[in-house]
Design a protein around this motif. Sequence first.
Motif, PDB file in Angstrom:
ATOM      1  N   ARG A  31     -31.826 -44.898  -0.041  1.00 34.93           N
ATOM      2  CA  ARG A  31     -30.316 -44.786   0.067  1.00 34.93           C
ATOM      3  C   ARG A  31     -29.713 -43.743  -1.041  1.00 34.93           C
ATOM      4  NH1 ARG A  31     -25.812 -47.422  -1.891  1.00 34.93           N
ATOM      5  NH2 ARG A  31     -27.291 -48.677  -3.399  1.00 34.93           N
ATOM      6  N   GLU A  32     -30.500 -43.799  -2.277  1.00 38.17           N
ATOM      7  CA  GLU A  32     -30.047 -42.931  -3.182  1.00 38.17           C
ATOM      8  C   GLU A  32     -30.519 -41.667  -3.038  1.00 38.17           C
ATOM      9  OE1 GLU A  32     -30.200 -47.069  -4.484  1.00 38.17           O
ATOM     10  OE2 GLU A  32     -31.600 -45.782  -3.454  1.00 38.17           O
ATOM     11  N   TRP A  33     -31.541 -41.359  -2.517  1.00 34.75           N
ATOM     12  CA  TRP A  33     -32.223 -39.952  -2.131  1.00 34.75           C
ATOM     13  C   TRP A  33     -31.370 -39.205  -1.051  1.00 34.75           C
ATOM     14  CZ3 TRP A  33     -34.184 -37.932   2.662  1.00 34.75           C
ATOM     15  CH2 TRP A  33     -34.823 -36.616   2.353  1.00 34.75           C
ATOM     16  N   LEU A  34     -30.711 -40.081  -0.216  1.00 27.68           N
ATOM     17  CA  LEU A  34     -29.698 -39.578   0.932  1.00 27.68           C
ATOM     18  C   LEU A  34     -28.467 -38.985   0.205  1.00 27.68           C
ATOM     19  CD1 LEU A  34     -30.541 -42.201   3.833  1.00 27.68           C
ATOM     20  CD2 LEU A  34     -30.908 -39.603   4.003  1.00 27.68           C
ATOM     21  N   ALA A  35     -28.100 -40.060  -0.607  1.00 30.03           N
ATOM     22  CA  ALA A  35     -26.843 -39.676  -1.433  1.00 30.03           C
ATOM     23  C   ALA A  35     -27.043 -38.352  -2.165  1.00 30.03           C
ATOM     24  CB  ALA A  35     -26.302 -40.719  -2.080  1.00 30.03           C
ATOM     25  N   ASP A  36     -28.026 -38.144  -2.679  1.00 29.24           N
ATOM     26  CA  ASP A  36     -28.363 -36.818  -3.615  1.00 29.24           C
ATOM     27  C   ASP A  36     -28.733 -35.628  -2.778  1.00 29.24           C
ATOM     28  OD1 ASP A  36     -27.921 -38.396  -5.796  1.00 29.24           O
ATOM     29  OD2 ASP A  36     -29.826 -38.868  -6.450  1.00 29.24           O
ATOM     30  N   THR A  37     -29.408 -35.780  -1.975  1.00 31.13           N
ATOM     31  CA  THR A  37     -29.674 -34.576  -1.153  1.00 31.13           C
ATOM     32  C   THR A  37     -29.038 -34.343   0.071  1.00 31.13           C
ATOM     33  OG1 THR A  37     -31.443 -35.875   0.267  1.00 31.13           O
ATOM     34  CG2 THR A  37     -32.417 -35.172  -1.715  1.00 31.13           C
ATOM     35  N   GLU A  38     -28.405 -35.196   0.873  1.00 36.40           N
ATOM     36  CA  GLU A  38     -27.604 -35.031   1.929  1.00 36.40           C
ATOM     37  C   GLU A  38     -26.121 -35.138   1.567  1.00 36.40           C
ATOM     38  OE1 GLU A  38     -28.908 -33.820   4.723  1.00 36.40           O
ATOM     39  OE2 GLU A  38     -30.845 -34.075   3.946  1.00 36.40           O
ATOM     40  N   LYS A  39     -25.640 -35.280   0.284  1.00 33.46           N
ATOM     41  CA  LYS A  39     -24.457 -35.464  -0.021  1.00 33.46           C
ATOM     42  C   LYS A  39     -23.357 -36.336   0.790  1.00 33.46           C
ATOM     43  CE  LYS A  39     -25.326 -32.477  -3.060  1.00 33.46           C
ATOM     44  NZ  LYS A  39     -26.306 -32.783  -4.041  1.00 33.46           N
ATOM     45  N   VAL A  40     -23.951 -37.529   1.035  1.00 33.47           N
ATOM     46  CA  VAL A  40     -23.509 -38.715   1.544  1.00 33.47           C
ATOM     47  C   VAL A  40     -22.981 -39.575   0.665  1.00 33.47           C
ATOM     48  CG1 VAL A  40     -24.186 -38.282   4.073  1.00 33.47           C
ATOM     49  CG2 VAL A  40     -25.498 -39.791   2.712  1.00 33.47           C
ATOM     50  N   VAL A  41     -21.867 -40.415   0.998  1.00 29.30           N
ATOM     51  CA  VAL A  41     -21.270 -41.441  -0.038  1.00 29.30           C
ATOM     52  C   VAL A  41     -22.642 -42.506  -0.345  1.00 29.30           C
ATOM     53  CG1 VAL A  41     -19.146 -41.057   0.317  1.00 29.30           C
ATOM     54  CG2 VAL A  41     -20.305 -42.886   1.766  1.00 29.30           C
ATOM     55  N   ARG A  42     -22.596 -43.143  -1.500  1.00 32.23           N
ATOM     56  CA  ARG A  42     -23.574 -43.989  -1.983  1.00 32.23           C
ATOM     57  C   ARG A  42     -23.218 -45.492  -1.247  1.00 32.23           C
ATOM     58  NH1 ARG A  42     -27.454 -42.848  -5.662  1.00 32.23           N
ATOM     59  NH2 ARG A  42     -26.910 -40.498  -6.526  1.00 32.23           N
ATOM     60  N   ASN A  43     -21.941 -45.921  -1.002  1.00 31.91           N
ATOM     61  CA  ASN A  43     -21.523 -47.102  -0.551  1.00 31.91           C
ATOM     62  C   ASN A  43     -21.810 -47.612   0.747  1.00 31.91           C
ATOM     63  OD1 ASN A  43     -19.641 -45.541   0.425  1.00 31.91           O
ATOM     64  ND2 ASN A  43     -17.857 -46.837   0.000  1.00 31.91           N
ATOM     65  N   LEU A  44     -22.699 -46.858   1.346  1.00 30.15           N
ATOM     66  CA  LEU A  44     -22.965 -47.108   2.779  1.00 30.15           C
ATOM     67  C   LEU A  44     -24.341 -47.446   2.804  1.00 30.15           C
ATOM     68  CD1 LEU A  44     -21.569 -44.169   4.731  1.00 30.15           C
ATOM     69  CD2 LEU A  44     -20.814 -46.062   4.592  1.00 30.15           C
ATOM     70  N   THR A  45     -24.862 -48.199   3.881  1.00 29.83           N
ATOM     71  CA  THR A  45     -26.269 -48.344   3.979  1.00 29.83           C
ATOM     72  C   THR A  45     -26.934 -47.332   4.317  1.00 29.83           C
ATOM     73  OG1 THR A  45     -26.017 -49.163   6.270  1.00 29.83           O
ATOM     74  CG2 THR A  45     -25.572 -51.050   4.848  1.00 29.83           C
ATOM     75  N   TRP A  46     -28.246 -47.388   4.333  1.00 27.01           N
ATOM     76  CA  TRP A  46     -28.930 -46.320   4.646  1.00 27.01           C
ATOM     77  C   TRP A  46     -28.959 -45.958   5.974  1.00 27.01           C
ATOM     78  CZ3 TRP A  46     -32.726 -46.733   8.264  1.00 27.01           C
ATOM     79  CH2 TRP A  46     -33.368 -47.749   8.459  1.00 27.01           C
ATOM     80  N   SER A  47     -28.888 -46.726   6.897  1.00 28.57           N
ATOM     81  CA  SER A  47     -28.745 -46.657   8.159  1.00 28.57           C
ATOM     82  C   SER A  47     -27.288 -45.728   8.532  1.00 28.57           C
ATOM     83  CB  SER A  47     -28.943 -47.624   9.220  1.00 28.57           C
ATOM     84  OG  SER A  47     -28.095 -48.707   8.744  1.00 28.57           O
ATOM     85  N   ALA A  48     -26.276 -46.170   7.806  1.00 29.64           N
ATOM     86  CA  ALA A  48     -25.004 -45.612   8.072  1.00 29.64           C
ATOM     87  C   ALA A  48     -24.995 -44.210   7.537  1.00 29.64           C
ATOM     88  CB  ALA A  48     -24.000 -46.450   7.602  1.00 29.64           C
ATOM     89  N   GLN A  49     -25.885 -43.812   6.437  1.00 30.34           N
ATOM     90  CA  GLN A  49     -25.854 -42.723   5.933  1.00 30.34           C
ATOM     91  C   GLN A  49     -26.559 -41.586   6.792  1.00 30.34           C
ATOM     92  OE1 GLN A  49     -27.841 -43.982   2.304  1.00 30.34           O
ATOM     93  NE2 GLN A  49     -26.047 -43.220   1.022  1.00 30.34           N
TER      94      GLN A  49
END
Length: 105
Positions: A31-49
Amino acid sequence: MYVGRITYEGVTAYLDGYDHACGGALLSGFREWLADTEKVVRNLTWSAQVLRVVFSEGRPAEPWSEDEHGQAVAGLFALLEGFFGHLASRHATTTTTTPVTPGGA
């Protein structure tokens, strides 16, 4: 094994269960990697990201077609491949090796 129709929800539920059985080790940091690399918000589940990344123009209306489920699952696997590659490269750079000298000296 026959699992019937492949859906994004089914695949993410399977991965969540597998991750839970592994004590959270499989998807730790995803989830953190997705937020950092894909610039999606951190307050979502990984599946929503993942859905935010895969459907950057907006999530399709329900019910999804087989093609939309396929696109979501393919996007998920591409992101997981990137994440596991990131972990492998990070592990490779932190692993040190001791040179072996002939004769044990």
